[in-house]
Design an enzyme around this catalytic site. Structure first.
Site: not given
Length: 301
Positions: A183, A190
């Site tokens: 995660y 991103e």
């Protein structure tokens, strides 16, 4: 990524169950292909110097940061490796159907949660990577895709087996353990991939004007006072910032609406990651507590 769990509590029609089985199987296979290509790309040697550094065969005279620079160079350009980028954008776009599934009540997931998580991925693909050549060449694309593909292979396989009422402890363990690293790696990649496409922050609207006004005020002061201030570290920093802002602006460092949107999303990315990460930590505790209890009960019997 979005959590689209098969709906429990009422029987699914055979047709709907077959469709969801096919969707999850196809998605798992597509992401498995992306994972294979990503690992192939990572394992493929590039320039000799980068190869030696990445795999630990560095000379003793190299600077410590050289290994990081060489690793970044090694991971650059993954988008163009055997059509990896093209396959990624269409595989990720397929996840739009998960929003449809949630909206129609085919899976027991909040529509808003699924939509926001899918939108985040689509923004990274269509709003950052596709329009920006620098993002396609960025090493963060490879780390982002690695995190995505591992996560999705596990997730879609889990849902496929859940539809068949098959519970595999090892798969559950991977799902509630790998996210601890995946995660932050995926969301961080991103966010910073998007951030890397922004013009210099010193060219933000009003920042150059503010710096210019401060510079004008400095020069409007009495010459003796102005020279005294410019001899100080803050004074020199101000002059340097003004010069850099002007140079960046003349070199094309102009902010567009999409840049502002990316900056805003970069800022709110982290609270979103915190919420999702803490939620998954709670789910992880529940999973291990449940299995510990079941294990203890089995031993008692």
């Amino acid at each position: 990524m979005a959590t689209t769990k098969p709906r429990k509590g009422r029987a699914q029609s055979p047709l709907l169950k077959s469709y969801l089985l096919a969707f999850n199987a196809l998605s798992a296979l597509l992401w498995a292909r992306l994972l294979f290509l990503t690992l192939w790309f990572i394992a493929t040697p590039r320039a000799a110097s980068a190869h030696r550094t990445v795999f630990g065969q560095t000379s003793s005279g190299q600077q410590p940061w050289a290994a990081v620079a060489a690793l970044a160079d090694h991971l650059s350009g993954g988008y163009y490796f055997h059509g990896l980028g093209e396959a990624t954008k269409w595989t990720q776009t397929l996840a739009v159907l998960e929003v449809v599934h949630a909206a129609l009540g085919w899976v027991r997931s909040p529509v808003g949660t699924v939509a926001s998580q899918v939108a985040s991925r689509l923004w990274a693909v269509w709003g950052v990577v596709e329009p920006e050549a620098s993002a396609r060449a960025n090493p963060l694309f490879a780390t982002m895709l690695f995190a995505w593909s591992v996560t999705e292979v596990i997730r879609y396989t889990f849902y496929f087996l859940a539809l068949l009422n098959i519970d595999v402890y090892a798969l559950n363990w991977c799902r509630y353990t790998f996210f601890l690293v995946l995660y932050p790696l995926g969301a961080g990649s991103e966010a910073f991939l998007s951030f890397s496409t922004l013009p210099p922050l010193r060219t933000l609207p009003y920042v150059p004007k503010l710096l210019s006004n401060m510079d004008s005020m400095l020069h409007a002061m009495p010459a003796k006072l102005s020279r005294a201030i410019m001899k100080t570290n803050p004074g020199r920093a101000l002059l340097w910032s003004v010069a850099r802002a002007r140079a960046a602006k003349s070199a094309g460092g102009v902010w567009k609406p999409i840049h502002v949107a990316r900056l805003v999303l970069f800022v709110i990315w982290w609270p979103g990651l915190y919420v999702l990460y803490t939620y998954m930590l709670k789910q992880r505790r529940k999973f291990f507590a449940k299995n510990k209890t079941v294990g203890g009960a089995n031993k008692a019997n």
